[in-house]
Motif scaffolding. Structure first.
Motif, PDB file in Angstrom:
ATOM      1  N   UNK A 246       0.815  -1.212   0.000  1.00  0.00           N
ATOM      2  CA  UNK A 246       0.000   0.000   0.000  1.00  0.00           C
ATOM      3  C   UNK A 246       0.854   1.270   0.000  1.00  0.00           C
ATOM      4  N   UNK A 344     -26.461 -14.935  11.828  1.00  0.00           N
ATOM      5  CA  UNK A 344     -25.754 -13.806  11.216  1.00  0.00           C
ATOM      6  C   UNK A 344     -24.724 -14.334  10.226  1.00  0.00           C
ATOM      7  N   UNK A 345     -24.213 -13.408   9.417  1.00  0.00           N
ATOM      8  CA  UNK A 345     -23.121 -13.729   8.497  1.00  0.00           C
ATOM      9  C   UNK A 345     -21.864 -13.076   9.033  1.00  0.00           C
ATOM     10  N   UNK A 346     -20.715 -13.793   9.011  1.00  0.00           N
ATOM     11  CA  UNK A 346     -19.511 -13.220   9.616  1.00  0.00           C
ATOM     12  C   UNK A 346     -19.034 -11.943   8.927  1.00  0.00           C
ATOM     13  N   UNK A 347     -19.220 -11.788   7.628  1.00  0.00           N
ATOM     14  CA  UNK A 347     -18.831 -10.532   7.005  1.00  0.00           C
ATOM     15  C   UNK A 347     -19.803 -10.156   5.894  1.00  0.00           C
ATOM     16  N   UNK A 348     -19.536  -8.987   5.295  1.00  0.00           N
ATOM     17  CA  UNK A 348     -20.474  -8.396   4.331  1.00  0.00           C
ATOM     18  C   UNK A 348     -20.839  -9.329   3.180  1.00  0.00           C
ATOM     19  N   UNK A 356     -25.893 -18.939  16.398  1.00  0.00           N
ATOM     20  CA  UNK A 356     -25.295 -18.921  17.721  1.00  0.00           C
ATOM     21  C   UNK A 356     -26.393 -18.808  18.761  1.00  0.00           C
ATOM     22  N   UNK A 358     -25.973 -18.500  21.907  1.00  0.00           N
ATOM     23  CA  UNK A 358     -25.513 -17.827  23.124  1.00  0.00           C
ATOM     24  C   UNK A 358     -26.601 -16.874  23.610  1.00  0.00           C
ATOM     25  N   UNK A 380     -21.965 -22.657  10.126  1.00  0.00           N
ATOM     26  CA  UNK A 380     -21.421 -22.807  11.473  1.00  0.00           C
ATOM     27  C   UNK A 380     -22.581 -22.787  12.460  1.00  0.00           C
ATOM     28  N   UNK A 428     -15.059 -29.028  11.853  1.00  0.00           N
ATOM     29  CA  UNK A 428     -14.799 -28.937  13.287  1.00  0.00           C
ATOM     30  C   UNK A 428     -16.021 -29.475  14.026  1.00  0.00           C
ATOM     31  N   UNK A 430     -17.266 -30.183  17.938  1.00  0.00           N
ATOM     32  CA  UNK A 430     -16.928 -29.971  19.337  1.00  0.00           C
ATOM     33  C   UNK A 430     -17.899 -30.738  20.222  1.00  0.00           C
ATOM     34  N   UNK A 452     -10.733 -30.898  13.235  1.00  0.00           N
ATOM     35  CA  UNK A 452     -10.598 -30.861  14.695  1.00  0.00           C
ATOM     36  C   UNK A 452     -11.784 -31.558  15.339  1.00  0.00           C
TER      37      UNK A 452
ATOM     38  N   UNK B  57     -25.615  -7.559  16.437  1.00  0.00           N
ATOM     39  CA  UNK B  57     -24.433  -8.113  15.763  1.00  0.00           C
ATOM     40  C   UNK B  57     -24.357  -7.563  14.344  1.00  0.00           C
ATOM     41  N   UNK B  59     -22.006  -7.453  10.578  1.00  0.00           N
ATOM     42  CA  UNK B  59     -20.996  -8.222   9.843  1.00  0.00           C
ATOM     43  C   UNK B  59     -19.657  -7.485   9.784  1.00  0.00           C
ATOM     44  N   UNK B  60     -18.568  -8.268   9.794  1.00  0.00           N
ATOM     45  CA  UNK B  60     -17.232  -7.691   9.695  1.00  0.00           C
ATOM     46  C   UNK B  60     -16.973  -7.230   8.257  1.00  0.00           C
ATOM     47  N   UNK B  61     -15.849  -6.516   8.048  1.00  0.00           N
ATOM     48  CA  UNK B  61     -15.499  -6.069   6.698  1.00  0.00           C
ATOM     49  C   UNK B  61     -15.074  -7.236   5.819  1.00  0.00           C
ATOM     50  N   UNK B  62     -14.349  -8.189   6.439  1.00  0.00           N
ATOM     51  CA  UNK B  62     -13.908  -9.375   5.689  1.00  0.00           C
ATOM     52  C   UNK B  62     -13.902 -10.558   6.655  1.00  0.00           C
ATOM     53  N   UNK B  63     -13.620 -11.742   6.135  1.00  0.00           N
ATOM     54  CA  UNK B  63     -13.729 -12.952   6.970  1.00  0.00           C
ATOM     55  C   UNK B  63     -12.851 -12.824   8.211  1.00  0.00           C
ATOM     56  N   UNK B  64     -13.446 -12.897   9.404  1.00  0.00           N
ATOM     57  CA  UNK B  64     -12.660 -12.748  10.631  1.00  0.00           C
ATOM     58  C   UNK B  64     -11.920 -14.016  11.005  1.00  0.00           C
ATOM     59  N   UNK B 191     -22.383 -10.703  20.460  1.00  0.00           N
ATOM     60  CA  UNK B 191     -23.030 -11.980  20.144  1.00  0.00           C
ATOM     61  C   UNK B 191     -24.118 -12.297  21.146  1.00  0.00           C
ATOM     62  N   UNK B 192     -23.920 -11.818  22.383  1.00  0.00           N
ATOM     63  CA  UNK B 192     -24.856 -12.167  23.445  1.00  0.00           C
ATOM     64  C   UNK B 192     -25.586 -10.906  23.880  1.00  0.00           C
TER      65      UNK B 192
END
Lengths: 493, 492
Positions: A246, A344-348, A356, A358, A380, A428, A430, A452, B57, B59-64, B191-192
Motif C-alpha cells: 500500500x 448472522x453472516x460473519x462478514x459483508x 449462535x 448464546x 457454522x 470442526x 466440538x 478438529x 451483531x 458483519x465484519x469487513x472481511x472474513x474474521x 453476540x450475546x
C-alpha cells in the motif's frame, strides 16, 4: 549589401562557431558547479522555443504572400537554439544518459544551431529565395533529428512498446539452466525483464532508471544509485520491493506482477555477493532461499491461460456466493423477529450462515421448528449449552452445509455422534463435556474433511482417543489435556 | 391567505429553473465535491448503522479469524529482557557503561547521565518444541509456549505509564479517545444480547495509571464503554435492584418508561431514544445473566486448582477464569489489567524480587487459561494478547545516581516484547529481532498502531474503514496519520 551588415553577421557566426568549438573542448571538463547544473535544468524549457520559431518560419514560407521580412524570427531562432545547445550541454554533462544517444543528440543540435545562424546570415545577405528555402529545409531536418534523439533519450523509443514489438512470453518462464548458473545473466536479467524493464528499460526510463543492462543498473537513476554492492539493506532496489504494497513508493506498482519472495532472495543474494556479472552458483546446490527459482519451468509471470481460468473460477465462485447469500437472506426473512439475532453472516459478502444460541438457554418446540430450515443451510452452528432436539440433530448430520458444529456441554449420545461421521462438509466437531461415552466403530471414509474433534471432559477413554487418532490421521483429536497443576513445575528462586 | 403569503407565493411562481441553477451554484458545487471527495482525497470509511439496536451483531469487513479478544495488560511494563528477549551479550557487558551511540537523542523517565548495562537477572532455558529461550520464572507458561507467537520488536512513542497505556489502548496519548474494545463492539456489536460487548477486569490492587480512560468509549456512543466488573462484592456496580424493589416491580417501571420513550420516539424520531430503550432492557437482562457469568463457584474444583483462583478475592487468576467464562458467553472484548510490573529497583520493587513475585501470580493462570480455551475449542476463534505499555531498558536504573544492592530497569519505548495466541496465530514462533543489547529493533519494527490494526484485522475489521465522525474528522483507532501495517506473518 552594406559592408557593416556583412561584418556583423560574420562576427556573430564566428562567435557561434567558437562557442560550439569551446563547448566541445569542455567535453573533458567535469562540471560540479551547482550553477551549471541549475542552468542545465532550463534545457527542457528553452529547447521548445527554436522549434516553435522555426515552425512559424516554415509556415510563413508556405504562405503565398508574405507580410514583412523574416529576419527577426531567424534572429530569435539562432539565439534560442544556441541557448538550448548550451543548457543542453550542461544537462548532458551531468550524466545518466545513454552515451551514444547523447552524442547523436549533441551533434544534431550543433548542426541545427549552426544552420540557424547560417539562415540568419542568408536572410540578411538577401540571397535568392531558393537558397533560403534550402537552408530552411536543412534546418528543419536537423531540428527533427535533434528532437528525435533527445526524445528517445528521455522518454524512450515509443516503437519499443508497440504491440508488434512485444513478446509477452519472453520472460514468462525461466530459460533452462546449465549446471553452472550465472546469477546475473540467468536469474537477475529474466527477473528484471519480467517485473521491472517495462518501465525501467529501453521503452521507458521512469525516474531516469534503466534496469536492462549491468551498466545502468550500477549507475542508478535520478535519485541516485539503486544498488550498493555487498549491502542488501542499503540497496534501494530491494527496499522498494520490500515496502508494504500500500506504500506509495512500493515497486512494482500495485496492479503489476509483483516480485515474489524467492525472486527477491535471488536479487538479494546477487547484491550481497557484490553484484557482478560473473557471480555463479552450482545448479545442484543452490542457496536455500531461492532454490525454488531453479526448479525447471519456474514461472516469472503467470500462465495467461491458467490465469484466465483462475480469474473466471474466482468470478464464478463470487457469483455463486452472492446467489447463495441472496437465497439465505430471503430464508431469514421468514423468521420471527425475536429469533433473527440468532443468525448472522460473519462478514459483508460471506454466505457462511452462522447460528449462535448464546444467550438463549432454552428454545421452545415451535421455535426449533421455525429455525430448522435456516439451520439446515448453516455453515457454522453453536449449540453450546443448548440441547437440540434429536430429530434436528439427525437431519443436521445429513446437511451438506454444516462445516463447524459446536455441541459443547449438551447431551449427545453415541449414536448421534456416529451419525456425524458421514456429514459431508464437517470440519470442526466440538463434543467437549457431552455425554458421549465410547467411540463408535469408524469406517474408512468417515469424517472426510474433519480437521478438529474436541472430546475433552467426556467419558471417552484415553485408549479410545489413541485409536481415533490412528484412524483419523489428518484430524487433531483433542481430549482433556492435563491442565496445569501446582506440582507440574516449580518456579526457580 | 394573507397578503404576505400571497406575495411570497407569487414570488416563488416567478422563479424559473435558471434562478434555481443560479442560486444553487455553491450548493451544487458542494454536492458535486462531496460526491467526488472520496476519489480526490481517498475513500471514506463506512459508518456502522447504529439505528434500532447499537449492540446488534454486525458483519465484519472481511472474513474474521477471531470472534473475541482477551487482552491481558501487565500495567507498569514487565521487563522483556528478563522474560522473553534473551540477550547473552549483556552478560559480557554487565556493569559496563552503555555505549554513547545508543544514548544519543534518547530520553528516559528516570535515568540520567551514562548508565551501566545490566545482564538478565533470571535464568533462561529453551522451552517447548520450538526451543525458544524463555525465563525459568515462567515455568507453566513455558509449557504452553507452542501456542504462542512472541513479537519481540514492539515499539511505542511514550515512555510514561499513563500516556503509553492510552496510546496503546485508545490510539492517542491524550484522554478522550475510544478504546480498542469500544471500537470492536462498535464495529461488530455483541453476540450475546444479555451481556455488554466490552468488559474490563482489574487486579493488582489498583487501576492502571491511565485510569478508566483506558476503557472509555471516547467519542463513540457511550453504550460501547468497557463495563468494569469486580471479582469481589457485586460484580457490576449499580446493577442490582435497590432494596425493597422486586424484579417484577422493576419490570413494571421499565415497561412504563419504555412506553413513554416509544411515544417520544414516534413524535421526535431521535434514534438516541431507541439506544436508551435498548440500554434499559440490557441492564434488566444483565441482572440475571451477568451475575451468572461472573459466578465462579459454578466451576469444578479442578478448574479452580489449575487457575489457582482465590474465590472472593481480587486476583489475576480469578480474572483469567472470569475472562474464560465471559468469552464462552460471547463477550466480544475482555480486557484484563494487572498492576505491579513497574520494577525500577527501589525497595522490593526489583527485577529479582518484584518481577519473580508478579510472574508467580500470572504464570499458572495464563497457562491454565490457554489450555482451558484450547480444550473447549474456544482458542480457534479467540485471540489472546499479552503485554505491557512499553519495555524496560537494557541498562540498570540507579535512582538519583545512588548505588544500591537492588536491581531495576527504567522505562524503554524503543523495543519490547508482547505475545499473542489463538485465532490462527502461528504458535511457537517469534517475530522481529532486537540488537545485541536489546536496545533497538533491528528487524521488523512493529509500532503499537500496527498491533491495533492487527487486532482489528483478526476481528475482520479494516482499521482504515472503521471510522466514527467526530469534530469534522473521521476518527480511527489507529489515528488518521500513516496507514499502519497488519502483521500478516503472525497468522499461519
Amino acid at each position: 549589401m552594406p559592408l557593416r551588415n556583412v561584418i556583423s553577421t560574420t562576427a556573430i557566426f564566428l562567435i557561434a562557431v567558437l562557442g560550439v568549438v569551446a563547448a566541445l573542448l569542455f567535453d573533458r571538463v567535469t562540471l560540479d558547479s551547482l550553477w551549471l547544473s541549475f542552468l542545465g535544468g532550463f534545457h527542457p524549457f528553452v529547447l521548445h522555443l527554436p522549434i516553435g520559431i522555426i515552425a512559424v518560419i516554415a509556415v510563413r514560407a508556405c504562405l503565398p504572400s508574405r507580410t514583412g521580412p523574416d529576419e527577426w524570427l531567424w534572429w530569435l531562432a539562432a539565439l534560442t537554439s544556441t541557448t538550448a545547445l548550451a543548457t543542453g550541454y550542461l544537462l548532458g554533462a551531468e550524466g545518466g544518459y545513454d552515451p551514444e544517444l547523447l552524442d547523436n543528440h549533441l551533434w544534431a543540435a550543433v548542426a541545427f544551431s549552426s544552420l540557424c545562424w547560417v539562415g540568419l546570415w542568408s536572410i540578411r545577405s538577401a540571397h535568392r529565395p531558393a537558397i533560403s528555402n534550402i537552408l530552411l529545409a536543412l534546418t528543419l531536418g536537423t531540428m527533427t533529428a535533434a528532437g528525435h534523439y533527445g526524445g528517445v533519450m528521455v522518454h524512450g523509443d515509443p516503437l519499443a512498446a508497440a504491440p508488434w514489438n512485444l513478446d509477452p512470453d519472453r520472460y514468462a518462464t525461466l530459460p533452462p539452466l546449465a549446471a553452472e548458473v550465472n546469477v546475473y545473466r540467468d536469474l537477475v536479467v529474466p527477473i528484471m525483464g519480467a517485473k521491472c524493464v517495462s518501465c525501467h528499460g529501453p521503452a521507458r526510463q521512469k525516474g531516469r532508471l534503466r534496469l536492462d543492462n549491468i551498466a545502468s543498473l550500477q549507475r542508478g537513476g535520478h535519485s541516485g544509485p539503486v544498488i550498493i554492492p555487498g549491502n542488501v539493506s542499503l540497496s534501494e532496489l530491494l527496499n522498494v520491493i520490500k515496502l508494504p504494497i500500500r506504500s506509495d513508493d512500493h515497486m512494482p506498482p500495485v496492479d503489476h506482477p509483483q516480485v515474489s519472495a524467492v525472486e527477491l532472495a535471488a536479487l538479494s543474494f546477487w547484491i550481497d555477493q557484490g553484484a557482478h556479472e560473473s557471480i555463479a552458483i552450482a545448479l545442484d546446490s543452490p542457496p536455500e532461499p531461492f532454490a525454488a527459482l531453479l526448479e525447471p519451468g519456474y514461472r516469472l509471470l503467470p500462465d495467461p491461460v491458467a490465469e484466465k481460468a483462475r480469474l473466471a473460477a474466482a468470478a464464478q465462485a463470487t457469483e455463486i456466493q452472492r446467489a447463495t447469500r441472496t437465497k439465505l437472506d430471503e430464508l431469514l426473512t421468514h423468521l420471527p423477529s425475536d429469533l433473527t439475532p440468532l443468525f448472522y453472516f460473519p462478514d459483508h459478502d460471506s454466505a457462511n450462515l452462522t447460528f449462535n444460541a448464546i444467550g438463549r438457554s432454552t428454545l421452545t418446540a415451535p421455535e426449533w421448528t421455525a429455525i430448522s430450515d435456516p439451520l439446515l443451510s448453516s455453515y457454522e452452528i453453536n449449540f453450546a449449552g443448548v440441547a437440540a432436539p434429536a430429530q434436528l440433530l439427525a437431519e443436521l448430520a445429513r446437511s451438506p452445509h454444516v462445516t463447524r458444529l459446536n455441541l459443547r456441554d449438551t447431551p449427545v449420545t453415541n449414536a448421534q455422534f456416529a451419525a456425524f461421521a458421514t456429514t459431508p462438509a464437517l470440519e470442526i466437531l466440538n463434543l467437549y463435556g457431552t455425554t458421549v461415552t465410547s467411540i463408535p466403530a469408524i469406517a474408512a471414509g468417515s469424517f472426510p474433511h474433519l480437521q478438529k474433534l474436541y472430546l475433552g471432559r467426556t467419558a471417552v477413554t484415553e485408549s479410545d482417543l489413541a485409536l481415533l487418532r490412528e484412524t483419523l490421521p489428518s484430524t487433531a483429536v483433542l481430549g482433556s489435556p492435563a491442565l496445569v497443576t501446582p506440582e507440574s513445575a516449580t518456579p526457580q528462586p | 391567505m394573507n397578503l404576505s403569503d400571497q406575495l411570497s407565493i407569487d414570488q416563488l411562481t416567478q422563479h424559473t429553473r435558471r434562478h434555481f441553477l443560479k442560486d444553487c451554484v455553491a450548493g451544487l458545487g458542494a454536492l458535486w465535491f462531496s460526491a467526488q471527495g472520496s476519489d480526490l482525497f481517498g475513500s471514506n470509511g463506512e459508518l456502522r448503522d447504529l439505528s434500532a439496536d447499537p449492540l446488534r451483531i454486525r458483519p465484519a469487513h472481511f472474513a474474521p479469524k477471531a470472534k473475541r479478544v482477551i487482552y491481558l495488560h501487565m500495567a507498569g511494563a514487565p521487563s522483556q529482557l528478563d522474560l522473553f528477549d534473551y540477550k547473552p551479550e549483556l552478560f559480557r557487558l554487565d556493569g559496563k557503561d552503555c555505549p554513547e551511540s545508543f544514548l544519543e537523542g534518547q530520553r528516559f523517565a528516570f535515568i540520567t547521565g551514562i548508565p551501566s548495562l545490566l545482564a538478565p537477572r533470571h535464568r533462561f532455558q529453551p522451552a517447548g518444541k520450538s526451543g525458544q529461550m524463555i525465563a525459568e520464572i515462567l515455568p507453566h507458561f513455558r509449557d504452553v509456549i507452542d501456542e504462542v507467537c512472541l513479537i519481540k520488536s514492539m515499539q511505542t512513542d511514550q515512555f510514561n505509564h499513563a500516556p503509553a497505556q492510552l496510546l496503546l489502548h485508545t490510539g492517542n496519548a491524550q484522554q478522550g479517545h475510544a478504546s480498542m474494545g469500544a471500537w470492536a463492539s462498535y464495529g461488530l456489536g455483541t453476540e450475546n444480547q444479555n451481556l455488554p460487548g466490552f468488559m474490563v477486569l482489574v487486579s493488582g490492587g489498583k487501576n492502571p495509571s491511565s485510569g478508566k480512560a483506558a476503557w472509555s468509549s471516547g467519542y463513540l456512543p457511550s453504550v460501547y464503554q468497557g463495563v468494569q466488573c469486580r471479582s469481589e462484592g457485586d460484580p457490576i456496580l449499580y446493577l442490582d435492584n435497590p432494596q425493597g424493589v422486586a424484579r417484577s416491580d422493576r419490570r413494571k417501571i421499565l415497561d412504563t418508561i419504555d412506553e413513554i420513550n416509544r411515544r417520544s420516539y414516534e413524535e421526535v424520531g431521535d434514534p438516541e431514544t431507541l439506544t436508551r430503550i435498548a440500554q434499559y432492557e440490557m441492564a434488566y437482562r444483565m441482572q440475571i445473566h451477568a451475575s451468572d457469568a461472573l459466578d465462579m463457584s459454578k466451576e469444578p474444583d479442578y478448574i479452580h486448582e489449575s487457575y489457582g483462583t482465590e474465590p472472593g478475592k481480587e486476583s489475576f487468576a480469578n480474572n483469567c477464569l472470569l475472562a474464560r467464562r465471559l468469552v464462552e458467553r460471547g463477550v466480544r472484548f475482555v480486557q484484563l489489567y494487572d498492576w505491579g510490573w513497574d520494577h525500577h529497583g527501589n525497595g522490593d520493587n526489583t527485577i529479582d524480587v518484584g518481577l519473580s513475585k508478579k510472574c508467580g501470580e500470572i504464570d499458572r493462570p495464563i497457562a491454565a487459561l490457554l489450555q482451558d480455551l484450547k480444550q473447549r475449542g474456544l482458542l480457534d476463534d479467540t485471540l489472546v494478547v499479552w503485554g505491557g505499555e512499553f519495555g524496560r531498558t537494557p541498562m540498570r536504573e540507579l535512582r538519583g545516581g545512588v548505588m544500591t544492592d537492588t536491581y531495576g530497569r527504567d522505562h524503554h519505548k524503543e523495543a519490547f516484547t508482547m505475545w499473542m495466541a489463538g485465532a490462527g496465530v502461528r504458535g511457537g514462533h517469534s517475530i522481529g529481532r532486537t540488537d545485541e543489547l536489546g536496545f533497538f529493533v533491528e528487524d521488523n519494527p512493529i509500532h503499537v498502531r500496527d498491533l491495533q490494526s492487527t487486532i482489528l484485522y483478526a476481528l475482520g475489521l479494516d482499521s482504515q474503514k472503521l471510522v466514527f465522525p467526530y469534530q469534522g474528522l473521521d476518527q480511527k483507532l489507529t489515528g488518521v496519520g500513516t496507514v499502519p501495517r497488519v502483521i500478516h506473518e503472525l497468522f499461519s
